[in-house]
Design a protein around this motif. Structure first.
Motif, PDB file in Angstrom:
ATOM      1  N   TRP A  23       0.827  -1.210   0.000  1.00  0.00           N
ATOM      2  CA  TRP A  23       0.000   0.000   0.000  1.00  0.00           C
ATOM      3  C   TRP A  23       0.857   1.254   0.000  1.00  0.00           C
ATOM      4  O   TRP A  23       0.406   2.328   0.404  1.00  0.00           O
ATOM      5  CB  TRP A  23      -0.927  -0.003   1.218  1.00  0.00           C
ATOM      6  N   ARG A  24       2.066   1.147  -0.452  1.00  0.00           N
ATOM      7  CA  ARG A  24       2.989   2.282  -0.443  1.00  0.00           C
ATOM      8  C   ARG A  24       2.365   3.517  -1.086  1.00  0.00           C
ATOM      9  O   ARG A  24       1.723   3.433  -2.140  1.00  0.00           O
ATOM     10  CB  ARG A  24       4.262   1.910  -1.202  1.00  0.00           C
ATOM     11  N   ASN A  25       2.564   4.660  -0.416  1.00  0.00           N
ATOM     12  CA  ASN A  25       2.077   5.973  -0.842  1.00  0.00           C
ATOM     13  C   ASN A  25       0.570   6.162  -0.682  1.00  0.00           C
ATOM     14  O   ASN A  25       0.041   7.208  -1.083  1.00  0.00           O
ATOM     15  CB  ASN A  25       2.492   6.291  -2.286  1.00  0.00           C
ATOM     16  N   THR A  26      -0.119   5.176  -0.084  1.00  0.00           N
ATOM     17  CA  THR A  26      -1.524   5.393   0.255  1.00  0.00           C
ATOM     18  C   THR A  26      -1.624   6.501   1.295  1.00  0.00           C
ATOM     19  O   THR A  26      -0.907   6.497   2.292  1.00  0.00           O
ATOM     20  CB  THR A  26      -2.153   4.104   0.819  1.00  0.00           C
ATOM     21  N   ARG A  27      -2.508   7.454   1.058  1.00  0.00           N
ATOM     22  CA  ARG A  27      -2.660   8.590   1.967  1.00  0.00           C
ATOM     23  C   ARG A  27      -3.698   8.284   3.032  1.00  0.00           C
ATOM     24  O   ARG A  27      -4.761   7.735   2.745  1.00  0.00           O
ATOM     25  CB  ARG A  27      -3.081   9.837   1.187  1.00  0.00           C
ATOM     26  N   LEU A  28      -3.363   8.646   4.264  1.00  0.00           N
ATOM     27  CA  LEU A  28      -4.270   8.485   5.396  1.00  0.00           C
ATOM     28  C   LEU A  28      -4.619   9.869   5.926  1.00  0.00           C
ATOM     29  O   LEU A  28      -3.733  10.682   6.184  1.00  0.00           O
ATOM     30  CB  LEU A  28      -3.605   7.660   6.504  1.00  0.00           C
ATOM     31  N   GLN A  29      -5.903  10.125   6.093  1.00  0.00           N
ATOM     32  CA  GLN A  29      -6.340  11.422   6.589  1.00  0.00           C
ATOM     33  C   GLN A  29      -6.038  11.557   8.079  1.00  0.00           C
ATOM     34  O   GLN A  29      -6.172  10.602   8.844  1.00  0.00           O
ATOM     35  CB  GLN A  29      -7.842  11.603   6.356  1.00  0.00           C
ATOM     36  N   VAL A  30      -5.629  12.746   8.472  1.00  0.00           N
ATOM     37  CA  VAL A  30      -5.392  13.068   9.881  1.00  0.00           C
ATOM     38  C   VAL A  30      -6.368  14.175  10.260  1.00  0.00           C
ATOM     39  O   VAL A  30      -6.166  15.331   9.897  1.00  0.00           O
ATOM     40  CB  VAL A  30      -3.941  13.530  10.118  1.00  0.00           C
ATOM     41  N   VAL A  92     -12.296   6.263  14.709  1.00  0.00           N
ATOM     42  CA  VAL A  92     -12.736   4.883  14.463  1.00  0.00           C
ATOM     43  C   VAL A  92     -13.459   4.786  13.123  1.00  0.00           C
ATOM     44  O   VAL A  92     -13.212   3.864  12.330  1.00  0.00           O
ATOM     45  CB  VAL A  92     -13.646   4.402  15.615  1.00  0.00           C
ATOM     46  N   THR A  93     -14.338   5.743  12.869  1.00  0.00           N
ATOM     47  CA  THR A  93     -15.057   5.750  11.589  1.00  0.00           C
ATOM     48  C   THR A  93     -14.091   5.878  10.420  1.00  0.00           C
ATOM     49  O   THR A  93     -14.211   5.169   9.409  1.00  0.00           O
ATOM     50  CB  THR A  93     -16.067   6.907  11.565  1.00  0.00           C
ATOM     51  N   ALA A  94     -13.112   6.772  10.545  1.00  0.00           N
ATOM     52  CA  ALA A  94     -12.133   6.952   9.474  1.00  0.00           C
ATOM     53  C   ALA A  94     -11.287   5.698   9.275  1.00  0.00           C
ATOM     54  O   ALA A  94     -10.994   5.304   8.134  1.00  0.00           O
ATOM     55  CB  ALA A  94     -11.238   8.148   9.802  1.00  0.00           C
ATOM     56  N   LEU A  95     -10.896   5.053  10.373  1.00  0.00           N
ATOM     57  CA  LEU A  95     -10.103   3.824  10.267  1.00  0.00           C
ATOM     58  C   LEU A  95     -10.880   2.732   9.537  1.00  0.00           C
ATOM     59  O   LEU A  95     -10.327   2.040   8.670  1.00  0.00           O
ATOM     60  CB  LEU A  95      -9.719   3.333  11.663  1.00  0.00           C
ATOM     61  N   ARG A  96     -12.130   2.565   9.897  1.00  0.00           N
ATOM     62  CA  ARG A  96     -12.935   1.526   9.245  1.00  0.00           C
ATOM     63  C   ARG A  96     -13.110   1.815   7.760  1.00  0.00           C
ATOM     64  O   ARG A  96     -13.107   0.894   6.938  1.00  0.00           O
ATOM     65  CB  ARG A  96     -14.277   1.394   9.956  1.00  0.00           C
ATOM     66  N   ALA A  97     -13.239   3.094   7.409  1.00  0.00           N
ATOM     67  CA  ALA A  97     -13.348   3.449   5.992  1.00  0.00           C
ATOM     68  C   ALA A  97     -12.059   3.134   5.238  1.00  0.00           C
ATOM     69  O   ALA A  97     -12.095   2.638   4.107  1.00  0.00           O
ATOM     70  CB  ALA A  97     -13.694   4.936   5.860  1.00  0.00           C
ATOM     71  N   VAL A  98     -10.908   3.404   5.858  1.00  0.00           N
ATOM     72  CA  VAL A  98      -9.619   3.099   5.223  1.00  0.00           C
ATOM     73  C   VAL A  98      -9.462   1.603   5.041  1.00  0.00           C
ATOM     74  O   VAL A  98      -9.016   1.123   3.976  1.00  0.00           O
ATOM     75  CB  VAL A  98      -8.452   3.667   6.060  1.00  0.00           C
ATOM     76  N   VAL A  99      -9.806   0.839   6.062  1.00  0.00           N
ATOM     77  CA  VAL A  99      -9.689  -0.618   5.976  1.00  0.00           C
ATOM     78  C   VAL A  99     -10.542  -1.152   4.831  1.00  0.00           C
ATOM     79  O   VAL A  99     -10.112  -2.018   4.049  1.00  0.00           O
ATOM     80  CB  VAL A  99     -10.086  -1.264   7.320  1.00  0.00           C
ATOM     81  N   THR A 100     -11.757  -0.627   4.689  1.00  0.00           N
ATOM     82  CA  THR A 100     -12.625  -1.042   3.586  1.00  0.00           C
ATOM     83  C   THR A 100     -12.025  -0.646   2.241  1.00  0.00           C
ATOM     84  O   THR A 100     -12.018  -1.434   1.287  1.00  0.00           O
ATOM     85  CB  THR A 100     -14.019  -0.414   3.751  1.00  0.00           C
ATOM     86  N   ARG A 101     -11.498   0.572   2.167  1.00  0.00           N
ATOM     87  CA  ARG A 101     -10.897   1.046   0.910  1.00  0.00           C
ATOM     88  C   ARG A 101      -9.720   0.174   0.486  1.00  0.00           C
ATOM     89  O   ARG A 101      -9.511  -0.080  -0.707  1.00  0.00           O
ATOM     90  CB  ARG A 101     -10.453   2.507   1.073  1.00  0.00           C
ATOM     91  N   LEU A 102      -8.972  -0.309   1.471  1.00  0.00           N
ATOM     92  CA  LEU A 102      -7.807  -1.152   1.170  1.00  0.00           C
ATOM     93  C   LEU A 102      -8.183  -2.616   0.947  1.00  0.00           C
ATOM     94  O   LEU A 102      -7.331  -3.421   0.560  1.00  0.00           O
ATOM     95  CB  LEU A 102      -6.789  -1.059   2.310  1.00  0.00           C
ATOM     96  N   GLY A 103      -9.436  -2.957   1.204  1.00  0.00           N
ATOM     97  CA  GLY A 103      -9.852  -4.352   1.079  1.00  0.00           C
ATOM     98  C   GLY A 103      -9.213  -5.246   2.120  1.00  0.00           C
ATOM     99  O   GLY A 103      -8.955  -6.422   1.871  1.00  0.00           O
TER     100      GLY A 103
END
Length: 207
Positions: A23-30, A92-103
């Motif tokens: 997942w290199r260079n995947t952006r995570l919102q802060v 928590v909501t943002a983390l779950r969205a990222v996990v879904t986006r990454l499959g």
């Protein structure tokens, strides 16, 4: 942290990226939350260079997950699974969205709750790698570390991040492996002595 105190970089909103792996260079919102400062790219690059031989197949526990930068970086680089514990509902909501986006739903468990309460009440884990980067202002390092033994595998690795001026004092069963620092933070990687004790016992029994 991942959670509420982070390494270097500006406090508040913005992005961090996963530095290496699939997942290199995947952006995570802060999100713009007080005290939330994800561990800097440079510190994470150093940490994961140290951990690289230990990552394939590892079970990871990230107790103050925040943006998910540490736990997701570990998965990106070959860890098998991760439990991400975070108390802030928006994170928590943002983390779950990222996990879904990454499959990555099959690899990641995102848990909403206080880390100390989780350590006291969750079913015992067998984590091979634990990330502890709590909110700096809360001073939770000792309370977290004393609760870890029921959640770790023999010979587990522990990453601790804290303010640069703070000297960590861990129980004797944790041996320092590597450490480093920036102007803002100090960080260190430890190994639990159970693996050494087990090897010593095996040597005695086989003698």
């Amino acid at each position: 942290m991942n959670g509420r105190s982070k390494a270097a970089g500006p406090a508040g909103g913005g992005q961090v990226r996963i530095v290496g792996g699939r997942w290199r260079n995947t952006r995570l919102q802060v999100p713009d939350l007080p005290g939330l400062r994800p561990t800097s790219d440079r510190v994470r690059e150093t940490l994961f260079n140290w951990l690289m031989p230990k990552l394939p197949g590892a079970r990871v526990l990230d107790l103050f997950a925040g943006s998910g930068a540490l736990g997701l970086e570990a998965l990106s680089r070959g860890a098998a699974s991760a439990v991400l514990v975070e108390r802030d509902p928006a994170l928590v909501t943002a983390l779950r969205a990222v996990v879904t986006r990454l499959g990555a739903e099959g690899q990641v468990q995102v848990t909403s709750g206080d880390a100390l309460r989780w350590l006291d009440t969750a079913a015992p884990q067998q984590a091979d790698i634990v990330f502890v980067d709590p909110p700096f202002a809360d001073g939770l390092w000792e309370q977290v570390i004393e609760r870890l033994p029921r959640h770790i595998a023999p010979g587990a690795w522990l990453y601790v991040e804290a303010p640069a001026q703070r000297r960590q004092s861990l129980p004797p069963e944790w041996s320092l492996h590597r450490e480093g620092g920036t102007r803002e933070v100090g960080y260190a990687l430890y190994r639990h002595a159970t693996v050494t004790l087990r090897n010593d016992l095996n040597a005695v029994n086989n003698a």
